[in-house]
Design a protein around this motif. Structure first.
Motif, PDB file in Angstrom:
ATOM      1  N   SER A  68     -34.199  15.068  10.660  1.00 28.32           N
ATOM      2  CA  SER A  68     -33.625  15.890   9.593  1.00 28.32           C
ATOM      3  C   SER A  68     -32.941  17.124  10.154  1.00 28.32           C
ATOM      4  N   LEU A  69     -33.558  17.742  11.156  1.00 26.14           N
ATOM      5  CA  LEU A  69     -32.964  18.934  11.763  1.00 26.14           C
ATOM      6  C   LEU A  69     -31.608  18.599  12.364  1.00 26.14           C
ATOM      7  N   ARG A  70     -31.542  17.531  13.152  1.00 25.50           N
ATOM      8  CA  ARG A  70     -30.268  17.151  13.777  1.00 25.50           C
ATOM      9  C   ARG A  70     -29.210  16.854  12.730  1.00 25.50           C
ATOM     10  N   ASN A  71     -29.566  16.052  11.715  1.00 22.89           N
ATOM     11  CA  ASN A  71     -28.583  15.646  10.716  1.00 22.89           C
ATOM     12  C   ASN A  71     -28.156  16.816   9.834  1.00 22.89           C
ATOM     13  N   THR A  72     -29.082  17.700   9.523  1.00 28.33           N
ATOM     14  CA  THR A  72     -28.720  18.889   8.745  1.00 28.33           C
ATOM     15  C   THR A  72     -27.734  19.750   9.503  1.00 28.33           C
ATOM     16  N   LYS A  73     -28.002  19.958  10.783  1.00 15.51           N
ATOM     17  CA  LYS A  73     -27.087  20.777  11.602  1.00 15.51           C
ATOM     18  C   LYS A  73     -25.715  20.119  11.686  1.00 15.51           C
ATOM     19  N   LYS A 111     -33.753  28.544  11.941  1.00 13.77           N
ATOM     20  CA  LYS A 111     -33.034  29.105  13.084  1.00 13.77           C
ATOM     21  C   LYS A 111     -32.135  28.061  13.737  1.00 13.77           C
ATOM     22  N   ALA A 112     -32.606  26.851  13.832  1.00 13.22           N
ATOM     23  CA  ALA A 112     -31.845  25.804  14.509  1.00 13.22           C
ATOM     24  C   ALA A 112     -30.600  25.397  13.725  1.00 13.22           C
ATOM     25  N   VAL A 113     -30.709  25.328  12.397  1.00 13.19           N
ATOM     26  CA  VAL A 113     -29.564  24.863  11.607  1.00 13.19           C
ATOM     27  C   VAL A 113     -28.705  26.014  11.091  1.00 13.19           C
ATOM     28  N   GLY A 114     -29.175  27.241  11.221  1.00 13.19           N
ATOM     29  CA  GLY A 114     -28.399  28.388  10.765  1.00 13.19           C
ATOM     30  C   GLY A 114     -28.392  28.575   9.269  1.00 13.19           C
ATOM     31  N   LEU A 115     -29.427  28.064   8.594  1.00 13.10           N
ATOM     32  CA  LEU A 115     -29.549  28.215   7.144  1.00 13.10           C
ATOM     33  C   LEU A 115     -30.966  28.655   6.794  1.00 13.10           C
TER      34      LEU A 115
END
Length: 428
Positions: A309-314, A352-356
């Motif tokens: 989810s983190l990768r795809n969201t970013k 923090k990782a996705v900036g949201l």
């Protein structure tokens, strides 16, 4: 040249601030030619041409002002809209526009970008049939709104907002969030909402709402020539007060390779008649799905606290940022937090990782969500005062730019109108 549609140069009375700007319809499939004299105006028009609202328009940008426009258009058909920049004074501008008028086709809209705040000049331009006079610097959205107002009815508040809900991965719970979000918009804010289930083969909206509609989105997509408000209304089923569903058939008797133009027409029809349209987007990546996502007024990404989810969201955020430079960033919902025995990424690290920053976080509750799904109920029916239902109510008010007070006022006014109507009927 035609009659004016907007008078931005004339001071307007102040209006109370709206936390969410009125929805703005897309610019239709028109040709726009801009003739710029300064780099600043050129950059604004370039930015406007790249905006999602202008995706259907063909924009050509030329160097030079009114004289260049007259020379260019003298040997060609006029585009639908001509934007000309002038740094000249009143007399020179009016004289130049008189020359331009001779080479413009009937029906051509002319927007003049000037450098002088001159009310007298504005009035004389309008008298000559100029559609609008804008003063530099011109913001891209102001230019888009001007073109939109020329081609659409002036009451832009009646043009509905599209909220696209998409899962960062399959199984993140995006469909459940979409359906309950629409229910919260209808129930808590008193806004008429439509759920459009675009997962044609595997959609779950009808199951989650305990409905078995005989028609739905497939019938709309199969008959693009018939798409209008009356036809689509007949395909929808009422779920509750202010809530309707355009259901997916969820059958595998045929494949569905959806056409982007047909999806565009369907969504345009829905948003022209309903204040809020919530799209339940399937977890796939096609040209029509990407376009529907980019073209939505608001986007809600539903993610689980895991690496996929983190990768795809970013990836989605990185794709959407340049595609929607004038729009706010997507709303992020972190769902299924605290799943027993599952290691998960913390909310802070995910953000923090996705900036949201997540707009809402929803804890995993197998009993609540399982009972709701199996019984075809919304979360507020299973646990009216539960935390999940409250979170979705808060999400609805945040996305729609409303407050609980304004929602309560809406309900009060609706009740008052109902009482007045009853008294009126009793008096006859």
């Amino acid at each position: 040249m035609t009659t004016p549609v907007l008078r931005s140069a004339i001071p307007q009375p102040s209006q109370p601030a709206d936390p969410l700007p009125p929805a703005m319809p897309p610019v239709p499939r028109i040709a726009v030619s801009a003739f710029c004299e300064t780099a600043e105006t050129t950059e604004s028009i370039v930015a406007a041409a790249r905006d999602r609202h202008m995706l259907r328009a063909q924009v050509a940008i030329h160097h030079g002002g009114i004289a260049a426009a007259e020379a260019t258009l003298g040997s060609a058909h006029s585009p639908n809209v001509i934007i000309v920049e002038t740094q000249a004074g009143r007399a020179e501008t009016l004289q130049a526009l008189d020359g331009l008028a001779h080479v413009c086709d009937p029906g051509t809209k002319v927007i003049v970008v000037g450098h002088v705040n001159d009310i007298q000049l504005y009035r004389e331009l309008i008298t000559r049939g100029v559609s609008e006079y804008l003063i530099t610097p011109v913001a891209p959205l102001d230019l888009i709104r001007t073109i939109t107002d020329i081609y659409n009815r002036p009451d832009s508040q009646s043009f509905g907002r599209i909220v696209a809900v998409v899962g960062a991965k399959g199984g993140a719970g995006a469909s459940t969030i979409a359906h309950n979000l629409a229910a919260s918009v209808a129930r808590e804010l008193g806004l008429a909402a439509v759920i459009a289930d675009l997962d044609v083969a595997f959609g779950t909206a009808s199951l989650n709402l305990n409905l078995d509609p005989p028609q739905g989105v497939a019938d709309a997509l199969a008959a693009p020539d018939r798409l209008d408000n009356n036809f689509v209304d007949r395909l929808m089923v009422k779920c509750a007060d202010n809530l309707n569903l355009l259901a997916a058939p969820a059958v595998l008797d045929r494949t569905w390779d959806l056409d982007q133009a047909v999806i565009d027409k369907l969504l345009g029809t829905l948003r022209s008649a309903h204040p809020v349209v919530v799209l339940d987007l399937p977890h796939l990546w096609t040209s029509w799905a990407r376009h529907a996502l980019v073209d939505a007024d608001m986007i809600v990404i539903v993610a689980a606290p895991d690496l996929a989810s983190l990768r795809n969201t970013k990836n989605m955020v990185d794709m959407l940022r340049p595609a929607r430079p004038s729009d706010r960033q997507p709303y992020l919902v972190l769902n299924q937090l605290g799943l027993p025995k599952r290691p998960e990424i913390s909310v802070q690290d995910f953000a923090k990782a996705v900036g949201l920053t997540p707009t809402a976080t929803i804890a995993f509750d197998a009993q609540l969500f399982g009972n709701a799904a199996n019984n075809g109920q919304m979360l507020h029916h299973v646990q009216p005062n539960g935390r999940a239902a409250q979170t979705l109510n808060e999400l609805a008010t945040t996305i729609m730019g409303r407050t609980k007070k304004s929602a309560d006022e809406t309900k009060f006014l609706q009740a008052l109108l109902a009482k007045l109507a009853a008294l009126k009927r009793g008096g006859h």
